[in-house]
Design an enzyme around this catalytic site. Sequence first.
Site, PDB file in Angstrom:
ATOM      1  N   HIS A 102       0.810  -1.218   0.000  1.00  0.00           N
ATOM      2  CA  HIS A 102       0.000   0.000   0.000  1.00  0.00           C
ATOM      3  C   HIS A 102       0.843   1.267   0.000  1.00  0.00           C
ATOM      4  O   HIS A 102       0.414   2.302   0.508  1.00  0.00           O
ATOM      5  CB  HIS A 102      -0.989   0.007   1.180  1.00  0.00           C
ATOM      6  CG  HIS A 102      -1.906  -1.172   1.192  1.00  0.00           C
ATOM      7  ND1 HIS A 102      -2.779  -1.440   0.164  1.00  0.00           N
ATOM      8  CD2 HIS A 102      -2.068  -2.162   2.109  1.00  0.00           C
ATOM      9  CE1 HIS A 102      -3.452  -2.552   0.437  1.00  0.00           C
ATOM     10  NE2 HIS A 102      -3.034  -3.009   1.609  1.00  0.00           N
ATOM     11  N   ASP A 160       4.645  -0.939  -4.501  1.00  0.00           N
ATOM     12  CA  ASP A 160       3.624  -1.739  -5.185  1.00  0.00           C
ATOM     13  C   ASP A 160       3.859  -1.753  -6.693  1.00  0.00           C
ATOM     14  O   ASP A 160       3.720  -2.793  -7.349  1.00  0.00           O
ATOM     15  CB  ASP A 160       2.223  -1.202  -4.885  1.00  0.00           C
ATOM     16  CG  ASP A 160       1.707  -1.615  -3.514  1.00  0.00           C
ATOM     17  OD1 ASP A 160       2.380  -2.427  -2.845  1.00  0.00           O
ATOM     18  OD2 ASP A 160       0.633  -1.141  -3.113  1.00  0.00           O
TER      19      ASP A 160
END
Length: 291
Positions: free
Chosen positions: A233, A238
């Site tokens: 997150h 990511d």
Amino acid sequence: MPQSFRNLVPDSALVEETILVLRASGGRAASTKVAEAVLELPGLEPSLATALVSEMVSEDWRVGVSEDSHEVEVLCEDDGCRPLAETDFVVFDIETTGPKMPPSRVMEIGATRVRAGRIVAEFQTLVNPQMPIPPFIAGLTGIRDEMVADAPTFDEVAADWLLFADTSVLVAHNALFDVRFINHEVAHVFPGRRMMNSHLCTVALARQLLPELKSFRLTALAEHFSVPHRSRHRAGDDAHATARVFIRLLEHLHENGVRDLDGARRFKRPKAEVNTHASEAVETQPATTEI
């Protein structure tokens, strides 16, 4: 100005339909045909049809209109035919203040350029969302109001983002969400415009290429491919993890004879093969519960 970015085009359904009509006609068609198919105006004089079509596509560089021959031509390449081995991909992720836009805004962008199976460049920035970050989102991402207080707003990073993405194919995990959200932000800065980039979704690709997996979350795919994934997150980490997963998915596509973008979008495993993989997964893997 919007014209400075080749990946920024008018958000027009009529222009998109025009491009589809032209490609179905080999890339070029009479303006009368386009007027009939797209504008539902049959039987026009060529000069009038040319004038109407020219006005409709005037702000979109992807379509050209000849007033001499009364023909319309698509000027951009057909993305579906782009060889995967020769295509630039920008794998990206965004963190947002919430799941819906509006009112939610982007608060971080991370992106990784993949070329010829290698990571060649990265882009990352916090974004001031110009609204408070809800406590749940702050707890999930670790991004708090004080971290973005002095960060640039989206309109201040839009040009850098558009230049980095350029005309590459965008790739994301659950791509529809990220692409729609980033285009919502783009429209704030350039009203009536959107990014014209094609996109691929790593969730959709993994479901077809790896039907035996029990989960298609990014963490599960990263673990399957032994890809380090340090900070969940956070857009930069990511995006980097998704890029490395995507490189492995490209290898699987190659092994299955897929060579172009259209093939990647349409790839489906034969049902018999999917059933075989599913049976093997049930026999060899212990039952797990995902949280």
